[in-house]
Design an enzyme around this catalytic site. Structure first.
Site, PDB file in Angstrom:
ATOM      1  N   HIS A 157       5.393  51.228  92.269  1.00 24.26           N
ATOM      2  CA  HIS A 157       5.662  49.955  92.957  1.00 24.26           C
ATOM      3  C   HIS A 157       6.048  48.850  91.974  1.00 24.26           C
ATOM      4  O   HIS A 157       5.801  47.679  92.221  1.00 24.26           O
ATOM      5  CB  HIS A 157       4.469  49.500  93.801  1.00 24.26           C
ATOM      6  N   SER A 278      28.708  36.804  76.517  1.00 18.08           N
ATOM      7  CA  SER A 278      29.105  35.933  77.620  1.00 18.08           C
ATOM      8  C   SER A 278      30.209  35.002  77.145  1.00 18.08           C
ATOM      9  O   SER A 278      30.220  34.578  75.986  1.00 18.08           O
ATOM     10  CB  SER A 278      27.894  35.104  78.069  1.00 18.08           C
ATOM     11  N   LYS A 284      24.076  35.303  74.613  1.00 14.18           N
ATOM     12  CA  LYS A 284      23.900  36.487  75.442  1.00 14.18           C
ATOM     13  C   LYS A 284      24.246  37.813  74.777  1.00 14.18           C
ATOM     14  O   LYS A 284      25.186  37.918  74.010  1.00 14.18           O
ATOM     15  CB  LYS A 284      24.744  36.354  76.719  1.00 14.18           C
ATOM     16  N   GLU A 291      24.946  48.622  83.301  1.00 12.54           N
ATOM     17  CA  GLU A 291      25.241  47.993  84.600  1.00 12.54           C
ATOM     18  C   GLU A 291      26.446  48.641  85.258  1.00 12.54           C
ATOM     19  O   GLU A 291      26.458  48.893  86.463  1.00 12.54           O
ATOM     20  CB  GLU A 291      25.485  46.491  84.413  1.00 12.54           C
TER      21      GLU A 291
END
Ligand code: ARG
Length: 460
Positions: A157, A278, A284, A291
């Site tokens: 969970h 970025s 970043k 992804e």
């Protein structure tokens, strides 16, 4: 514009819109080497059966080999007016060698031809993909080995559940990928069946030898029903299903790597060479590779569903709808192969940061071990669960760990607690205790690492 090979009954030219709408050569041209291999085998069989002469066969084979060379060199021009790869190759052959070329399509149809090409292509790709999965497994095994002492929180969970070895977590993925390889391997006998000679749908009256073609092309079996052979795309669907499951596994792995590399977790570091920056935020370092892999899983599911839906209402035998199987198939092959390759390379650039204690502070992930401790002292499990539950309830929110309580306090919860209780709450001993078969105990994991090293033949 090239004359269509089927235009005998036609007095009008095809509308150019129809040409553009129906052509498949812009994508099925990748089947050309398989189409040619199939045609060479077919021509040899036609000659062996006395349907064409051996000189004609030689001319055909030579012509096809020249065409293949041009295709490989990138000098062959595919003509969309000839619809597909099959007509392009046959058209070019006849242009080149004349009348013998016109005999090649004896006792076959594009319907069995396209099924043949797709099967030849897919059996090769499946072998490549199995190899790529093994490479990813090896990269994961190496990472597991390198950090085999690292303990991380195991989750259920998305909450800390029980500590596990990082290597145990990696081995879980290695198991999944092993099943993916098995799924592909087990599908091969169903792909490796010769459909050629089924012709349009009914077979042929000409004296062909399908077994000879199967032997020549390395097929393990010959299709037993001509209608099934040209109407079946189960083998494509099965691959798309396997690819979707591989994608699901890759996506779960990606998701974890993304989380673990994230600011809140700070559990792993992905090397700069596998991250992107970025355009606005100078600080970043984003895990875009993972992804994208997670994102591309969408196409793998989409490709499976699109071919399933395309097939579901089709009466036997061939229907042009079936041309719509190619782009999803090629896309799934490319997507899965690309994802496996880049993920293997990225995993080789992951470092696990040592963190330990702080991660487990206040999470009571030793609670199950305490309950098992009481069980070993004769307390029924349900009771032990309740006792430790009460302890957790009383300590939680006070920045107090159960092992901070002295023995006397602990005995007020259960007289079975003894002075060896405090050691139970140690994270290392929690992990060490999980000696059940398949559990995360270091001794087990060490054995598994060794077994996988042998199985994958890796030098890790
Ligand atoms: N391009 C077609 C396909 O991919 C080849 C088979 C065409 N057969 C036909 N009867 N039109 O399905």
């Amino acid at each position: 514009m090239a004359k269509k090979l089927w235009s005998g009954r036609y007095s009008k030219a095809t509308d150019s819109m129809v040409d553009r709408y129906s052509e498949s050569v812009s994508f099925d041209c990748r089947l050309a080497p398989y189409d040619i291999a199939g045609s060479v085998a077919h021509a040899k069989m036609l000659a062996k059966c006395g349907i064409i002469s051996s000189q004609e066969k030689d001319q055909i084979v030579r012509g096809l080999r020249e065409i293949l060379k041009e295709i490989e060199a990138g000098t062959f021009v595919f003509d969309p007016a000839l619809e597909d790869v099959h007509m392009n190759v046959e058209g070019a052959l006849t242009k080149r060698i004349g009348p013998a070329g016109e005999k090649l399509h004896t006792a076959r149809s594009r319907n069995d031809q396209v099924a043949l090409d797709t099967r030849l292509y897919l059996r090769e790709q499946v072998a490549v993909i199995i190899g790529l999965i093994a490479e990813l497994q090896k990269a994961m095994l190496k990472l597991a080995e390198k950090h085999k002492g690292s303990i991380i929180p195991g989750y259920t969970h998305m909450q800390h559940a029980q500590p596990v070895l990082f290597a145990h977590h990696m081995l879980a993925y290695i198991e999944m990928f092993e099943r993916d390889k098995a799924r592909l391997t087990e599908s091969l006998p169903r792909i490796n069946v010769l459909p050629l000679g089924s012709c349009a749908l009914a077979g042929t009256g000409l004296p062909i030898d399908r077994q000879a073609v199967a032997k020549e092309l390395g097929f393990a079996a010959v299709s037993r029903n001509s209608m099934d052979a040209v109407a079946d795309r189960d083998f494509v669907l099965e691959f798309l299903g396997s690819a979707a499951i591989i994608g699901m596994h890759l996506s779960r792995l990606s998701e974890e790597l993304i989380l673990w590399a994230g600011t809140e977790f700070k559990m792993i570091d992905i090397d700069e060479s596998f991250c992107t920056g970025s355009s606005i935020m100078p600080q970043k370092k984003n895990p875009d590779v993972a992804e994208l892999t997670r994102g591309k899983t969408g196409r793998l599911y989409g490709n499976l569903v699109s071919v399933l839906v395309m097939m579901k209402g089709l009466p036997l035998a061939y229907n042009r709808d079936m041309q719509e199987d190619k782009e999803p198939l090629f896309d799934s092959v490319d997507t899965v192969a690309g994802a496996l390759s880049v993920m293997a390379a990225m995993v080789a650039h992951v470092e696990v940061k040592e963190h330990k204690r702080i991660r487990f502070d206040g999470d009571f992930s030793y609670a199950t071990d305490l309950a098992e401790y009481l069980v070993a002292k004769g307390v029924p499990f349900r009771k032990a669960h309740a006792i430790v539950g009460r302890l957790v309830g009383d300590c939680a929110g006070k920045a107090v760990e159960i092992y901070h309580l002295d023995l006397q306090t602990l005995k007020s919860y259960a007289p079975e607690f003894e002075k060896d209780v405090h050691a139970i709450c140690d994270i290392d001993s929690c992990v060490r205790a999980k000696k059940s078969f398949g559990g995360t105990a270091p001794a087990n994991v060490e054995k598994e690492l060794r077994a996988w090293k042998t199985k994958l033949g890796s030098k890790a």
